[in-house]
Write an enzyme that holds these catalytic residues in place. Structure first.
Site, PDB file in Angstrom:
ATOM      1  N   GLY A  69     -22.585   9.827  16.282  1.00 10.00           N
ATOM      2  CA  GLY A  69     -21.725  10.985  16.449  1.00 10.00           C
ATOM      3  C   GLY A  69     -20.493  10.922  15.567  1.00 10.00           C
ATOM      4  N   TYR A 130     -17.442   0.154  22.874  1.00  7.69           N
ATOM      5  CA  TYR A 130     -16.554  -0.367  21.824  1.00  7.69           C
ATOM      6  C   TYR A 130     -15.136  -0.591  22.361  1.00  7.69           C
ATOM      7  CZ  TYR A 130     -19.302   0.513  17.490  1.00  7.69           C
ATOM      8  OH  TYR A 130     -20.207   0.484  16.461  1.00  7.69           O
ATOM      9  N   HIS A 195     -19.184  -6.224  18.804  1.00  2.00           N
ATOM     10  CA  HIS A 195     -19.495  -5.496  17.568  1.00  2.00           C
ATOM     11  C   HIS A 195     -18.456  -5.898  16.527  1.00  2.00           C
ATOM     12  CE1 HIS A 195     -19.896  -1.817  14.965  1.00  2.00           C
ATOM     13  NE2 HIS A 195     -18.608  -2.059  14.818  1.00  2.00           N
ATOM     14  N   HIS A 224     -23.924  -7.890  14.057  1.00  2.00           N
ATOM     15  CA  HIS A 224     -23.731  -7.342  12.700  1.00  2.00           C
ATOM     16  C   HIS A 224     -23.126  -8.384  11.754  1.00  2.00           C
ATOM     17  CE1 HIS A 224     -24.288  -3.765  15.051  1.00  2.00           C
ATOM     18  NE2 HIS A 224     -23.029  -3.605  15.393  1.00  2.00           N
ATOM     19  N   ASP A 285     -30.452  -2.890  16.843  1.00  2.00           N
ATOM     20  CA  ASP A 285     -29.418  -1.836  16.849  1.00  2.00           C
ATOM     21  C   ASP A 285     -30.091  -0.460  16.818  1.00  2.00           C
ATOM     22  OD1 ASP A 285     -26.815  -0.963  17.021  1.00  2.00           O
ATOM     23  OD2 ASP A 285     -26.350  -1.239  14.904  1.00  2.00           O
TER      24      ASP A 285
HETATM   25 ZN    ZN Z   1     -22.329  -2.192  16.690  1.00  2.00          ZN
END
Ligand code: ZN
Length: 390
Positions: A69, A130, A195, A224, A285
Protein backbone atom coordinates in the site's frame (compact mmCIF):
# COMPACT_ATOMS: atom_id res chain seq x y z
CA UNK A 1 -5.60 -44.71 9.49
CA UNK A 2 -1.97 -45.50 8.76
CA UNK A 3 0.10 -44.18 5.89
CA UNK A 4 3.33 -45.99 5.05
CA UNK A 5 5.75 -44.23 2.71
CA UNK A 6 8.24 -46.78 1.41
CA UNK A 7 11.61 -46.47 -0.30
CA UNK A 8 12.07 -42.74 0.18
CA UNK A 9 15.42 -41.00 0.12
CA UNK A 10 14.93 -39.26 3.46
CA UNK A 11 16.43 -35.88 4.32
CA UNK A 12 15.22 -35.10 7.83
CA UNK A 13 16.89 -32.52 7.03
CA UNK A 14 19.95 -34.69 7.82
CA UNK A 15 20.37 -37.47 5.29
CA UNK A 16 18.98 -40.75 6.67
CA UNK A 17 19.35 -42.76 3.44
CA UNK A 18 16.57 -44.88 1.93
CA UNK A 19 13.90 -45.44 4.59
CA UNK A 20 10.26 -46.21 5.19
CA UNK A 21 8.22 -43.74 7.24
CA UNK A 22 5.05 -44.76 9.08
CA UNK A 23 2.46 -42.10 9.83
CA UNK A 24 -0.50 -42.36 12.15
CA UNK A 25 -2.75 -39.83 13.84
CA UNK A 26 -1.08 -36.99 11.95
CA UNK A 27 2.32 -37.79 13.46
CA UNK A 28 5.46 -39.62 12.42
CA UNK A 29 5.25 -42.93 14.29
CA UNK A 30 8.26 -44.88 13.02
CA UNK A 31 11.23 -44.55 10.65
CA UNK A 32 13.17 -47.64 9.60
CA UNK A 33 14.82 -49.30 6.63
CA UNK A 34 12.01 -51.82 6.09
CA UNK A 35 8.69 -51.43 7.89
CA UNK A 36 6.10 -54.18 7.44
CA UNK A 37 2.72 -53.87 9.13
CA UNK A 38 -0.68 -55.32 8.41
CA UNK A 39 -3.64 -53.08 9.09
CA UNK A 40 -5.93 -54.13 6.26
CA UNK A 41 -7.97 -51.32 4.76
CA UNK A 42 -6.72 -48.93 7.46
CA UNK A 43 -3.28 -48.92 5.82
CA UNK A 44 -2.40 -46.85 2.76
CA UNK A 45 1.02 -47.59 1.30
CA UNK A 46 2.79 -45.17 -1.02
CA UNK A 47 5.92 -46.28 -2.86
CA UNK A 48 8.19 -43.22 -3.02
CA UNK A 49 10.36 -45.12 -5.48
CA UNK A 50 13.49 -43.11 -4.78
CA UNK A 51 11.80 -39.73 -4.53
CA UNK A 52 13.23 -37.45 -1.86
CA UNK A 53 11.22 -37.10 1.35
CA UNK A 54 11.80 -33.83 3.23
CA UNK A 55 10.02 -31.97 6.03
CA UNK A 56 7.25 -29.62 4.90
CA UNK A 57 8.75 -26.17 4.45
CA UNK A 58 8.47 -23.63 7.28
CA UNK A 59 8.03 -20.02 6.17
CA UNK A 60 8.47 -17.57 9.06
CA UNK A 61 7.24 -14.44 7.27
CA UNK A 62 4.15 -14.43 5.08
CA UNK A 63 1.82 -11.46 4.68
CA UNK A 64 -1.14 -13.82 4.56
CA UNK A 65 -3.68 -10.97 4.50
CA UNK A 66 -1.65 -8.99 1.96
CA UNK A 67 0.69 -6.11 2.60
CA UNK A 68 2.04 -3.00 0.98
CA UNK A 69 0.00 0.00 0.00
CA UNK A 70 3.05 2.28 -0.12
CA UNK A 71 1.84 3.67 -3.45
CA UNK A 72 -1.71 4.40 -2.28
CA UNK A 73 -4.76 2.23 -1.70
CA UNK A 74 -4.64 0.58 -5.11
CA UNK A 75 -1.18 -0.83 -4.31
CA UNK A 76 -2.45 -2.94 -1.39
CA UNK A 77 -1.39 -6.48 -2.24
CA UNK A 78 -3.88 -9.39 -2.20
CA UNK A 79 -4.10 -12.09 0.48
CA UNK A 80 -2.47 -15.52 0.19
CA UNK A 81 -4.20 -18.26 -1.78
CA UNK A 82 -3.65 -21.43 0.25
CA UNK A 83 -3.19 -23.49 -2.92
CA UNK A 84 -0.13 -21.40 -3.77
CA UNK A 85 1.35 -22.41 -0.40
CA UNK A 86 0.61 -26.08 -1.05
CA UNK A 87 2.11 -26.02 -4.55
CA UNK A 88 5.25 -24.41 -3.05
CA UNK A 89 5.57 -27.16 -0.40
CA UNK A 90 5.02 -24.71 2.47
CA UNK A 91 3.05 -26.52 5.19
CA UNK A 92 3.82 -24.17 8.10
CA UNK A 93 3.82 -20.40 7.99
CA UNK A 94 3.76 -17.41 10.29
CA UNK A 95 1.52 -14.54 9.25
CA UNK A 96 2.38 -10.89 9.84
CA UNK A 97 1.10 -7.41 9.23
CA UNK A 98 3.73 -5.00 7.91
CA UNK A 99 3.83 -1.32 7.05
CA UNK A 100 0.08 -0.95 7.29
CA UNK A 101 -1.53 -1.72 10.64
CA UNK A 102 -4.12 1.01 10.10
CA UNK A 103 -6.32 -0.24 7.26
CA UNK A 104 -5.19 -3.82 7.95
CA UNK A 105 -5.85 -5.28 11.40
CA UNK A 106 -4.69 -8.05 13.69
CA UNK A 107 -8.29 -9.29 13.81
CA UNK A 108 -8.20 -9.91 10.08
CA UNK A 109 -4.78 -11.56 10.41
CA UNK A 110 -6.15 -13.85 13.12
CA UNK A 111 -9.15 -14.80 10.94
CA UNK A 112 -6.96 -15.67 7.95
CA UNK A 113 -4.55 -17.61 10.20
CA UNK A 114 -7.39 -19.77 11.48
CA UNK A 115 -8.87 -20.19 7.99
CA UNK A 116 -5.56 -21.63 6.76
CA UNK A 117 -5.50 -23.98 9.76
CA UNK A 118 -9.05 -25.19 9.10
CA UNK A 119 -8.17 -25.79 5.45
CA UNK A 120 -5.31 -28.09 6.50
CA UNK A 121 -2.14 -26.00 6.73
CA UNK A 122 -0.31 -24.97 9.92
CA UNK A 123 -0.50 -21.25 10.41
CA UNK A 124 0.73 -19.08 13.28
CA UNK A 125 1.02 -15.29 13.57
CA UNK A 126 2.97 -12.42 15.06
CA UNK A 127 1.14 -9.74 16.99
CA UNK A 128 2.21 -6.13 16.33
CA UNK A 129 3.45 -4.68 13.04
CA UNK A 130 6.21 -2.30 11.86
CA UNK A 131 5.22 0.30 14.44
CA UNK A 132 5.85 0.83 18.14
CA UNK A 133 4.09 0.97 20.55
CA UNK A 134 2.89 -2.35 19.13
CA UNK A 135 -0.71 -2.71 18.01
CA UNK A 136 -2.20 -5.74 19.76
CA UNK A 137 -5.49 -7.62 20.13
CA UNK A 138 -5.78 -7.74 23.94
CA UNK A 139 -3.95 -4.50 24.72
CA UNK A 140 -0.56 -6.06 25.44
CA UNK A 141 2.03 -8.07 23.54
CA UNK A 142 2.50 -10.36 26.53
CA UNK A 143 -1.20 -11.14 26.82
CA UNK A 144 -1.61 -11.71 23.07
CA UNK A 145 1.13 -14.34 23.23
CA UNK A 146 -0.28 -15.99 26.35
CA UNK A 147 -3.97 -15.97 25.51
CA UNK A 148 -4.15 -16.26 21.72
CA UNK A 149 -3.15 -19.72 20.53
CA UNK A 150 -1.57 -19.00 17.14
CA UNK A 151 0.38 -15.92 18.35
CA UNK A 152 4.00 -17.04 18.84
CA UNK A 153 5.80 -13.67 19.03
CA UNK A 154 5.74 -10.08 17.85
CA UNK A 155 6.75 -8.55 14.53
CA UNK A 156 7.82 -7.58 12.08
CA UNK A 157 8.98 -4.49 14.02
CA UNK A 158 10.86 -2.11 11.73
CA UNK A 159 14.36 -0.78 12.45
CA UNK A 160 16.68 1.15 10.14
CA UNK A 161 13.71 1.98 7.91
CA UNK A 162 11.99 5.21 6.91
CA UNK A 163 8.62 3.47 7.33
CA UNK A 164 9.26 2.39 10.94
CA UNK A 165 8.64 4.21 14.23
CA UNK A 166 12.37 4.84 14.76
CA UNK A 167 12.29 2.88 18.06
CA UNK A 168 14.77 3.63 20.82
CA UNK A 169 17.01 1.03 22.48
CA UNK A 170 14.82 1.19 25.58
CA UNK A 171 11.62 0.57 23.60
CA UNK A 172 13.13 -2.48 21.91
CA UNK A 173 14.48 -3.84 25.21
CA UNK A 174 11.04 -3.51 26.80
CA UNK A 175 9.34 -5.13 23.85
CA UNK A 176 11.80 -8.05 23.92
CA UNK A 177 11.26 -8.54 27.67
CA UNK A 178 7.48 -8.41 27.31
CA UNK A 179 7.45 -10.85 24.41
CA UNK A 180 9.98 -13.11 26.10
CA UNK A 181 7.95 -13.36 29.33
CA UNK A 182 4.79 -14.02 27.31
CA UNK A 183 6.66 -16.82 25.57
CA UNK A 184 8.02 -18.29 28.80
CA UNK A 185 4.60 -18.36 30.46
CA UNK A 186 2.89 -19.98 27.48
CA UNK A 187 5.61 -22.33 26.20
CA UNK A 188 6.15 -20.34 23.01
CA UNK A 189 9.23 -18.69 21.54
CA UNK A 190 8.14 -15.09 22.16
CA UNK A 191 10.57 -14.10 19.42
CA UNK A 192 10.74 -10.53 18.14
CA UNK A 193 10.82 -10.62 14.33
CA UNK A 194 12.66 -7.52 13.16
CA UNK A 195 12.17 -5.92 9.73
CA UNK A 196 15.51 -4.35 8.80
CA UNK A 197 15.39 -1.48 6.32
CA UNK A 198 18.08 0.10 4.19
CA UNK A 199 19.40 2.74 6.63
CA UNK A 200 23.07 2.94 7.57
CA UNK A 201 22.42 1.81 11.15
CA UNK A 202 21.76 -1.74 9.88
CA UNK A 203 21.55 -4.10 12.92
CA UNK A 204 23.56 -1.81 15.20
CA UNK A 205 20.63 -0.86 17.44
CA UNK A 206 20.17 -4.55 18.39
CA UNK A 207 23.80 -4.73 19.54
CA UNK A 208 23.27 -1.53 21.56
CA UNK A 209 20.17 -3.07 23.18
CA UNK A 210 22.26 -6.11 24.09
CA UNK A 211 25.03 -3.97 25.61
CA UNK A 212 22.82 -1.50 27.50
CA UNK A 213 20.08 -3.84 28.71
CA UNK A 214 21.71 -7.29 28.59
CA UNK A 215 19.01 -8.57 26.22
CA UNK A 216 20.44 -11.56 24.29
CA UNK A 217 20.63 -11.28 20.52
CA UNK A 218 18.68 -14.56 20.35
CA UNK A 219 15.51 -12.64 21.37
CA UNK A 220 15.60 -10.84 18.03
CA UNK A 221 15.14 -12.43 14.63
CA UNK A 222 16.08 -9.92 11.92
CA UNK A 223 14.79 -10.42 8.39
CA UNK A 224 15.77 -8.98 4.96
CA UNK A 225 19.47 -9.18 5.92
CA UNK A 226 20.26 -9.95 2.26
CA UNK A 227 19.06 -6.46 1.32
CA UNK A 228 22.67 -5.35 0.69
CA UNK A 229 26.19 -6.68 1.04
CA UNK A 230 26.86 -4.35 3.99
CA UNK A 231 23.78 -5.61 5.82
CA UNK A 232 24.66 -9.23 5.04
CA UNK A 233 28.09 -8.72 6.64
CA UNK A 234 26.41 -7.18 9.66
CA UNK A 235 24.05 -10.21 9.73
CA UNK A 236 26.93 -12.65 9.66
CA UNK A 237 28.41 -10.98 12.75
CA UNK A 238 24.99 -11.02 14.44
CA UNK A 239 24.68 -14.80 13.85
CA UNK A 240 28.24 -15.48 14.99
CA UNK A 241 27.35 -13.69 18.24
CA UNK A 242 24.37 -15.95 18.92
CA UNK A 243 21.43 -14.60 16.92
CA UNK A 244 19.52 -16.18 14.03
CA UNK A 245 19.18 -14.23 10.79
CA UNK A 246 16.62 -14.49 8.01
CA UNK A 247 17.19 -14.02 4.28
CA UNK A 248 14.25 -12.95 2.11
CA UNK A 249 13.64 -15.26 -0.84
CA UNK A 250 11.34 -12.95 -2.84
CA UNK A 251 13.16 -10.43 -5.00
CA UNK A 252 13.15 -9.07 -8.55
CA UNK A 253 15.61 -7.74 -11.14
CA UNK A 254 15.09 -4.14 -10.06
CA UNK A 255 15.93 -4.86 -6.41
CA UNK A 256 18.93 -6.99 -7.40
CA UNK A 257 20.21 -4.09 -9.53
CA UNK A 258 19.84 -1.89 -6.42
CA UNK A 259 22.06 -4.25 -4.37
CA UNK A 260 19.60 -6.90 -3.12
CA UNK A 261 21.28 -10.33 -2.90
CA UNK A 262 19.39 -13.51 -3.72
CA UNK A 263 18.84 -15.68 -0.63
CA UNK A 264 20.81 -18.56 -2.19
CA UNK A 265 23.77 -16.27 -2.95
CA UNK A 266 23.49 -14.81 0.54
CA UNK A 267 23.61 -18.31 2.02
CA UNK A 268 26.76 -19.11 0.07
CA UNK A 269 28.42 -15.89 1.28
CA UNK A 270 27.46 -16.57 4.91
CA UNK A 271 28.79 -20.15 4.79
CA UNK A 272 32.07 -18.98 3.27
CA UNK A 273 32.26 -16.28 5.93
CA UNK A 274 32.07 -18.89 8.70
CA UNK A 275 28.54 -18.01 9.83
CA UNK A 276 26.96 -20.94 11.74
CA UNK A 277 24.72 -22.73 9.21
CA UNK A 278 22.10 -23.54 11.86
CA UNK A 279 21.48 -19.82 12.51
CA UNK A 280 20.41 -19.00 8.94
CA UNK A 281 16.82 -19.15 7.68
CA UNK A 282 14.96 -18.18 4.49
CA UNK A 283 11.43 -16.76 4.47
CA UNK A 284 9.39 -15.80 1.42
CA UNK A 285 7.90 -12.44 2.55
CA UNK A 286 5.06 -13.64 0.32
CA UNK A 287 2.22 -11.22 -0.55
CA UNK A 288 4.32 -8.37 0.83
CA UNK A 289 5.05 -5.61 -1.63
CA UNK A 290 8.52 -5.32 -3.09
CA UNK A 291 8.59 -1.55 -3.40
CA UNK A 292 11.41 0.35 -5.02
CA UNK A 293 12.06 3.96 -4.06
CA UNK A 294 13.99 6.58 -6.02
CA UNK A 295 16.85 8.67 -4.61
CA UNK A 296 14.31 11.07 -3.06
CA UNK A 297 12.49 8.27 -1.25
CA UNK A 298 9.56 8.34 -3.70
CA UNK A 299 7.99 5.04 -4.71
CA UNK A 300 8.77 4.29 -8.35
CA UNK A 301 7.32 0.78 -8.68
CA UNK A 302 6.38 -2.39 -6.83
CA UNK A 303 5.89 -6.15 -7.19
CA UNK A 304 4.35 -8.82 -4.95
CA UNK A 305 6.44 -11.35 -3.01
CA UNK A 306 5.77 -14.99 -3.87
CA UNK A 307 5.57 -18.01 -1.57
CA UNK A 308 7.13 -20.19 -4.30
CA UNK A 309 10.39 -18.21 -3.90
CA UNK A 310 11.28 -20.31 -0.83
CA UNK A 311 11.46 -23.53 -2.87
CA UNK A 312 13.02 -21.72 -5.85
CA UNK A 313 15.92 -20.50 -3.72
CA UNK A 314 16.39 -24.01 -2.29
CA UNK A 315 16.65 -25.44 -5.80
CA UNK A 316 19.04 -22.70 -6.93
CA UNK A 317 21.25 -23.13 -3.87
CA UNK A 318 21.58 -26.86 -4.50
CA UNK A 319 21.58 -27.06 -8.30
CA UNK A 320 23.46 -23.91 -9.28
CA UNK A 321 25.59 -23.09 -6.25
CA UNK A 322 26.38 -26.66 -5.17
CA UNK A 323 25.37 -26.05 -1.57
CA UNK A 324 24.62 -29.43 0.08
CA UNK A 325 20.88 -30.22 0.17
CA UNK A 326 21.16 -30.87 3.92
CA UNK A 327 22.43 -27.31 4.52
CA UNK A 328 20.04 -25.46 2.21
CA UNK A 329 17.06 -27.55 3.32
CA UNK A 330 17.70 -26.77 7.01
CA UNK A 331 17.24 -23.05 6.17
CA UNK A 332 13.58 -23.69 5.27
CA UNK A 333 12.77 -26.50 7.73
CA UNK A 334 14.61 -27.17 10.99
CA UNK A 335 16.25 -23.76 11.51
CA UNK A 336 13.09 -21.63 11.14
CA UNK A 337 11.08 -24.11 13.25
CA UNK A 338 13.66 -23.83 16.02
CA UNK A 339 13.90 -20.04 16.15
CA UNK A 340 10.12 -19.71 16.29
CA UNK A 341 9.71 -22.50 18.87
CA UNK A 342 7.70 -24.82 16.61
CA UNK A 343 9.37 -27.98 17.84
CA UNK A 344 7.00 -30.43 16.16
CA UNK A 345 7.70 -28.85 12.79
CA UNK A 346 10.61 -28.81 10.37
CA UNK A 347 11.98 -32.29 10.99
CA UNK A 348 11.28 -35.89 10.04
CA UNK A 349 11.52 -37.41 13.47
CA UNK A 350 9.35 -39.78 15.52
CA UNK A 351 6.76 -37.68 17.36
CA UNK A 352 6.94 -34.73 14.95
CA UNK A 353 3.88 -33.72 12.95
CA UNK A 354 3.65 -35.54 9.63
CA UNK A 355 4.25 -32.45 7.48
CA UNK A 356 6.15 -33.85 4.52
CA UNK A 357 7.07 -33.14 0.92
CA UNK A 358 8.08 -35.65 -1.73
CA UNK A 359 10.49 -34.08 -4.22
CA UNK A 360 11.60 -35.21 -7.65
CA UNK A 361 15.12 -36.65 -7.18
CA UNK A 362 16.48 -34.91 -10.29
CA UNK A 363 14.82 -31.50 -10.33
CA UNK A 364 13.73 -31.21 -6.65
CA UNK A 365 10.29 -30.20 -7.95
CA UNK A 366 7.50 -30.52 -5.36
CA UNK A 367 5.59 -33.70 -6.20
CA UNK A 368 3.44 -34.45 -3.13
CA UNK A 369 2.65 -32.48 0.02
CA UNK A 370 1.33 -33.82 3.33
CA UNK A 371 0.20 -31.77 6.32
CA UNK A 372 -0.61 -33.40 9.68
CA UNK A 373 -0.84 -36.78 7.95
CA UNK A 374 -3.17 -35.73 5.11
CA UNK A 375 -2.13 -35.35 1.48
CA UNK A 376 -2.83 -31.81 0.28
CA UNK A 377 -1.12 -32.49 -3.05
CA UNK A 378 -0.49 -35.97 -4.42
CA UNK A 379 1.74 -36.70 -7.40
CA UNK A 380 1.48 -33.20 -8.77
CA UNK A 381 -2.25 -32.71 -8.22
CA UNK A 382 -3.66 -30.55 -5.42
CA UNK A 383 -6.30 -32.58 -3.56
CA UNK A 384 -7.02 -30.14 -0.69
CA UNK A 385 -10.30 -28.30 -0.88
CA UNK A 386 -11.57 -25.06 0.58
CA UNK A 387 -15.19 -24.40 1.53
CA UNK A 388 -15.64 -22.97 -1.98
CA UNK A 389 -14.45 -26.07 -3.87
CA UNK A 390 -17.14 -28.63 -4.68
ZN1 ZN B 1 9.67 -6.57 6.12
Amino acid sequence: MFTLIKNAQVYAPNHLGVCDVLITDGRIAHIDTDIEISAGSLLKTVDADGRILVPGFVDTLVHITGGGGEGGFNTRTPELDFKDAIAAGVTTMIGALGTDATTRTLGDLYGKTQALNVDGLNCFMYTGSYELPAKTITGSVREDIIYIDPVIGVGEVAISDHRGSQPTEHELARLAADSRVGGLLSGKSGVVMIHVGANQDKLDILHRVQEEFEVGLNHFYPTHVNRSQALLESGSLFAKQGGTIDLTASTNDHLIAMGDIRASDGLRYLLEDGCPANRITFSSDAQGSLPHFDANGRLDGLDIGSISSLHEELVRAVKELNIPLVTALACITKNPAKVTGLYKKGEIKVGCDADLNLLDPNTLAVDSVMSRGKWLQFEGVICAKTAFDH
